[in-house]
Design an enzyme around this catalytic site. Sequence first.
Site, PDB file in Angstrom:
ATOM      1  N   GLU A  91      79.330 -11.793 -11.492  1.00 14.03           N
ATOM      2  CA  GLU A  91      79.465 -11.253 -12.853  1.00 14.03           C
ATOM      3  C   GLU A  91      78.180 -11.450 -13.656  1.00 14.03           C
ATOM      4  O   GLU A  91      77.634 -12.559 -13.732  1.00 14.03           O
ATOM      5  CB  GLU A  91      80.649 -11.927 -13.584  1.00 14.03           C
ATOM      6  CG  GLU A  91      80.802 -11.394 -15.006  1.00 14.03           C
ATOM      7  CD  GLU A  91      82.143 -11.681 -15.658  1.00 14.03           C
ATOM      8  OE1 GLU A  91      83.060 -12.210 -14.988  1.00 14.03           O
ATOM      9  OE2 GLU A  91      82.279 -11.344 -16.852  1.00 14.03           O
ATOM     10  N   LYS A 149      91.890 -15.939  -7.106  1.00 15.14           N
ATOM     11  CA  LYS A 149      90.471 -15.970  -7.467  1.00 15.14           C
ATOM     12  C   LYS A 149      90.233 -17.201  -8.335  1.00 15.14           C
ATOM     13  O   LYS A 149      91.075 -17.530  -9.161  1.00 15.14           O
ATOM     14  CB  LYS A 149      90.056 -14.715  -8.233  1.00 15.14           C
ATOM     15  CG  LYS A 149      88.584 -14.748  -8.683  1.00 15.14           C
ATOM     16  CD  LYS A 149      88.121 -13.443  -9.266  1.00 15.14           C
ATOM     17  CE  LYS A 149      88.458 -13.254 -10.725  1.00 15.14           C
ATOM     18  NZ  LYS A 149      87.924 -14.297 -11.628  1.00 15.14           N
TER      19      LYS A 149
HETATM   20  O1  KIV Z   1      89.684 -12.101 -15.584  1.00 18.41           O
HETATM   21  C1  KIV Z   1      89.159 -11.072 -15.130  1.00 18.41           C
HETATM   22  O2  KIV Z   1      89.584  -9.947 -15.393  1.00 18.41           O
HETATM   23  C2  KIV Z   1      88.006 -11.244 -14.252  1.00 18.41           C
HETATM   24  C3  KIV Z   1      87.203 -10.029 -13.947  1.00 18.41           C
HETATM   25  C4  KIV Z   1      86.389  -9.647 -15.112  1.00 18.41           C
HETATM   26  C5  KIV Z   1      86.372 -10.205 -12.722  1.00 18.41           C
HETATM   27  O3  KIV Z   1      87.711 -12.317 -13.858  1.00 18.41           O
END
Ligand code: KIV
Length: 270
Positions: free
Chosen positions: A187, A118
């Site tokens: 978010e 991600k």
């Molecule tokens: O770092 C994280 O846990 C995240 C989530 C809040 C989506 O990016």
Amino acid sequence: MSTRSAPIRTTDFAEWKRRHRKISVLTAYDATMARLLDRAGIDAILVGDSLGMVIMGYQTTLAVTLDAVVHHTRAVRNGAKRALVIADMPFLTYQTGVDDAVRNAGRLLQEGGASAVKLEGGRGVADVVARLVEIGIPVMGHVGLTPQSVHQLGGYRRVGSSPEEMERVIEDARILERAGAFSVVLESIPSEVAKTISGELTIPTIGIGAGPHCDGQVLVSYDAFGLYDEFVPSFVKRYAELGSAMVKATEQYIAEVQDGRFPAPPEKKR
Ligand code: KIV
């Protein structure tokens, strides 16, 4: 509890969106927590750079290193047999160029055992997303409140309330889909904006503080289980109070050690 034993794949996400099956995601950072979430049937586990706050005690995610995420991803991979494991790319591991991003995302798969990565941002990271996808690394995008940009945003705040910000978030989500992302985290954006994006994209949206219209939801497990109380965002629902249960258990342990109830005296042999 889920009955499915086959490992979950990124390709399941699009199929679930088509079938209107909501997607559940939680963060985890160690094998024991991952094993428990996996046993409960969670769809995906995110090794978030939120580990900077909930594991390391930093104020932001900016100091999180790639080595730290590789280390925690390995632990989660060891615990999760079925859930999709997604590793977060820390600050400056992909913003510095496509080659850096390839090398660093590669480590998260090769050494960490993640099945996807991600990363935060929209138009500014489109070339990185496209290249990673091209070489076979699935990418989850992340728009709206992007915590790695906390200083530019002026704090952890809702994004997308003004017409300009709203248009920007929607367009960034479109760009990520076009670049090949398999899903996108939304978010802290208004619920109606999340509804528009979720209706338009064919890839699933995973919301956090973005209302009920997303195709799935993600929470930081330490927030959801009541383990972290330094700062709790208003959208968090507490599914357990493990923090206070641990304090109570620790108090009992201390008392029993001090007054000699633990360990119990050995049973006398007859
Ligand atoms: O770092 C994280 O846990 C995240 C989530 C809040 C989506 O990016």
